[in-house]
Scaffold this active site. Structure first.
Site, short mmCIF file in Angstrom:
data_model
loop_
_atom_site.label_atom_id
_atom_site.label_comp_id
_atom_site.label_asym_id
_atom_site.label_seq_id
_atom_site.Cartn_x
_atom_site.Cartn_y
_atom_site.Cartn_z
CG ASP A 1 -24.10 -90.97 21.98
OD1 ASP A 1 -24.92 -91.14 21.05
OD2 ASP A 1 -23.57 -89.87 22.24
CG ASP B 1 -27.28 -85.15 18.54
OD1 ASP B 1 -27.64 -85.36 19.71
OD2 ASP B 1 -26.22 -85.58 18.08
C1 DGJ Z 1 -24.28 -87.40 19.61
C2 DGJ Z 1 -25.18 -88.46 19.05
O1 DGJ Z 1 -25.78 -89.19 20.07
C3 DGJ Z 1 -24.38 -89.33 18.10
O2 DGJ Z 1 -25.16 -90.39 17.65
C4 DGJ Z 1 -23.90 -88.48 16.97
O3 DGJ Z 1 -24.99 -88.01 16.24
C5 DGJ Z 1 -23.08 -87.32 17.50
N1 DGJ Z 1 -23.78 -86.60 18.54
C6 DGJ Z 1 -22.71 -86.39 16.39
O4 DGJ Z 1 -22.09 -85.26 16.86
#
Ligand code: DGJ
Length: 743
Positions: A549, A479
């Site tokens: 997301d 991430d």
């Molecule tokens: C952002 C990501 O896109 C999410 O799927 C998740 O992993 C969160 N960060 C976790 O902090």
């Protein structure tokens, strides 16, 4: 494919069955662009394509030639400051302050295959017959700066990859202040510009407009390629659509700051530039040093947008993505992020995993929160050691227990970031990017590690590798949750600060390279708060990426549809999540959530224990369906049929390579009352094959389905009898068409 050089006319002709790309060495030694488009027959001399005429108010290169002005000549890698007043591909700052260069042809060579680009992701070949590469060397005599322009033409499809390599063969220190990957001058501006733009949770929306005089541009100055603009551009003729017409796709294989722009001049000629964002970039080249630009890929077709996308899909699936997972169907996963956020214990995780296993899930992914003192987003990043209060036997212990359940374990990292509340930061407070004497901005309470410094990358690598060596991990989600601000590195001198954005991304690539080499069977999924770095650069290391997301099925239609312009289905992380949805609070039916996610890598982002028995049975069926058809869904030929940007219905389909199976995804946002009769004209089927429609049981020939259409009229909508199954808003269906022996 062939690359020819006609000595007498000084013309290069690169061609394959689909495209021709013609250039010539101009009278002043620069490289001129003559033609790019549909394949034309080779000729000894194409120099008549070079149109020059005497125009008032024009600066000319030669005293005795009033027509030769670079302002009016289409070029391959133009400079500014002599007679061309458009934006250039390259600018070199010299010790005396001058930025004028004169890059003149020196030599060229042609080789089979494609060379690797040092330290950068790029398309590749596995055999020399797959492509040919032309390298043209230009040189500025006064400074000794050399440029190697690389042109790789692939044997199949209208694909041309381009990049530039600089070598300071002179004696003074030179500074690149602009070094684009590609410049393409086209003779007219009769195109529609189409970009993929948005923001967090709304990535890859399709925006189009006609080209107008002046400059239109997309780009990023955030340090990541960004949610806002994907490094991808389509130029299509106004009459071109999904099924037909001339289209040029341009994709930049890069994950950092970029710019793609089109400049239409006063005579309606068009200059397209793509590469590292010049605003945030300079690069010092001492004598003997070299610099390689990222690669840009051009795809030309006269068969419409779907064909352009399919060309990118196959190229990026087979000759950009690499490694063990490249050609393999992707495991169906259950990620705990939206199920628990930071609120979990090992027992809770195992309860989620056990239920997932019962439903048929293959991989359990532990997201954020497993390490250091991470109980919220205020602390812990940088300390990649399991929190023993949550995970008493560490990641290795959890992995063993998940494997005992019959599943694989995956793990989340955010390698590039640190919280100030972490042991890592306390040990290395000077390892974050930040301007001396000024405050650093935070994003999600975190700071960006200085990946331009090798020692920082080494330290993170050691922590990650330690976990991977000890625990049975099959998957890593990488991430990246904030952009770069106050970009300054304590590890580099003042006159190299303009290099930091690019050096940072090189550090990211380096870490990816090391981890994917040491752990070749681990599946990497890239992520940057969803699609903040969903780009071809990442695809080279991580064959799939968490696209957004936003896990709402309706929002996802637009995001996945837009992304499919360039990226294959096998690259798009897509999950079924809970309702009401956590981003838009919408309630969509479980089957619609799965019908959208199955045109992706597919997984679940919820606690399956919270479903009813009936829903659990439905999930089991979804997983069985996905296992049966994922090879076709992820690696078949994908067609967009109806755009979510244009109406209440969306449709797309995939067809297996042998054309014997097709899966059509149909989605309707709002329910209709007493609605229209609807049908979908399918694509890619074999006209003579007879296909059984599993939903209706009826058999139709491919030609009927493609030319007359698949009837999708939903007779349960509104007017259905009371006892029938009723449609709701957000209705959808997957039509499975299987070829049967002729009827
Ligand atoms: C952002 C990501 O896109 C999410 O799927 C998740 O992993 C969160 N960060 C976790 O902090």
């Amino acid at each position: 494919m062939t690359i020819l050089y006609h000595e007498n006319s000084k013309v290069f002709h690169l061609y394959n069955d689909t495209i021709s790309y013609v250039m010539m060495i101009l009278k002043n030694g620069h490289l001129g662009q003559l033609y790019y488009g549909k394949r034309i027959r080779d000729r000894e001399d194409f120099s008549y394509f070079l149109e020059t005429c005497e125009r008032p108010m024009t600066a000319r290169v030669f005293e005795e030639d009033d027509a030769f002005s670079l302002e009016h000549i289409r070029q391959e890698y133009p400079v500014f400051g002599t007679t061309d007043f458009r934006q250039p591909a390259v600018e070199v700052l010299q010790e005396n302050g001058s930025r004028i260069s004169d890059f003149v042809y020196q030599s060229h060579s042609v080789k089979g295959g494609k060379p690797k680009l040092s330290g950068l992701p790029a398309t590749y070949t596995e055999a020399d017959e797959e492509a040919e590469t032309l390298t043209v060397t230009l040189r500025d005599a006064l400074t000794g700066m050399e440029i190697e322009l690389l042109y790789t033409i692939f044997a199949e499809g209208g694909i041309l990859a381009r990049s530039a390599r600089f070598l300071n063969s002179g004696e003074q220190t030179l500074r690149l202040t602009r070094a684009m990957s590609l410049s393409l001058d086209l003779p007219d501006r009769d195109y529609v510009w189409q970009q993929l733009s948005g923001c967090w949770a709304r990535e890859c929306h399709v925006h189009s407009r006609k080209l107008e005089p002046g400059i239109q541009a997309i780009g990023s100055m955030r340090g990541n390629s960004s949610h806002e603009h994907n490094p991808f551009l389509v130029l299509r003729r106004p009459h071109a659509n999904e099924r037909q017409g001339e289209v040029i796709g341009l994709s930049l294989i890069y994950s950092g700051n970029f710019r793609i722009q089109a400049e239409v001049d006063a005579h309606d000629t068009l200059r397209v530039l793509a590469g590292i964002d010049p605003e945030t970039f300079t690069w010092r080249l001492d004598p003997g040093e070299s610099f390689q630009t990222p690669e840009a890929v051009l795809v030309y077709t006269d068969q419409g947008l779907n064909h352009m996308s399919q060309t990118f899909h196959k190229l990026y699936q087979r000759r950009l993505a690499r490694g063990y997972w490249r050609d393999r169907v992707r495991p169906i996963l259950n990620n705990n992020w939206e199920a628990t956020y930071f609120d979990f214990t090992e027992e809770r995780l195992l309860a989620i995993a056990a239920k997932a296993k019962e439903c048929g899930v293959e991989l359990f992914v532990l997201d954020d929160g497993w390490f250091g003192e991470r109980s919220s987003d205020h602390a812990g990043l940088g300390d990649w050691v399991a929190n023993r209060r949550r995970l008493p036997e560490g990641i290795a212990g959890l992995a063993d227990r998940v494997e005992e359940l019959g599943m694989k374990l995956g793990l989340w990292f955010e390698p590039e970031m640190v919280n100030k509340d972490s042991d890592f930061y306390r040990q290395h407070p000077d390892w974050i990017l930040g301007t001396p004497g000024r405050s650093q901005s935070q994003g999600r309470h975190q700071y960006v590690l200085d990946f331009s410094r090798k020692e920082v990358v080494d330290a993170i690598y050691e922590q990650m590798a330690e976990i991977l060596r000890k625990a049975k991990l099959s998957y890593i989600k990488w991430d990246m949750n904030r952009s770069i601000t106050e970009c300054f590195s304590g590890g580099w001198p003042a006159d190299r600060q303009g290099e930091i954005y690019h050096r940072y991304i090189l550090g990211v690539y380096d870490l990816y390279e090391r981890l994917t080499s040491e752990f070749p069977k681990v599946l990497f999924e890239s992520c940057a708060s969803g699609g903040g770095r969903f780009d071809p650069g990442m695809l080279y290391y991580a064959p799939q990426g968490w696209l957004s997301d936003d896990s709402d099925a309706v929002e996802r239609l637009k995001i996945q549809y837009g992304a499919s312009m360039c990226y294959p289905i096998s690259s798009m992380g897509a999950h079924v999540s809970a309702v009401p949805n956590h981003q838009v609070y919408r309630n969509t039916p479980l089957h619609t959530r799965a019908n959208v996610a199955c045109f992706g890598t597919f997984g679940y982002e919820l606690d399956l224990n919270k479903l009813t028995e009936e829903e659990t049975e439905e999930v089991k069926e979804q997983i069985a369906f996905m296992k049966k058809y994922r090879q076709i869904l992820q690696f078949g030929t994908f067609y967009r049929l109806k755009s979510p940007f244009e109406g209440n219905e969306t449709a797309w389909m995939v067809v297996s390579e042998d054309q014997k199976t097709a899966l059509v995804g149909w989605y309707r946002i709002l329910n209709d009352i007493n609605g229209r009769y609807t049908r979908l004209r399918l694509e890619g089927l074999h006209p003579a094959y007879a296909y059984r429609n599993q939903k209706s049981g009826l058999v139709h020939y491919g030609d009927e389905l493609m030319y007359a259409g698949l009837i999708t009229t939903d007779d349960t909508a509104g007017q259905a009898p009371a006892e029938a199954k009723h449609s709701t808003d957000f209705e959808s269906g997957i039509y499975i068409l299987e070829a049967i022996p002729s009827v």
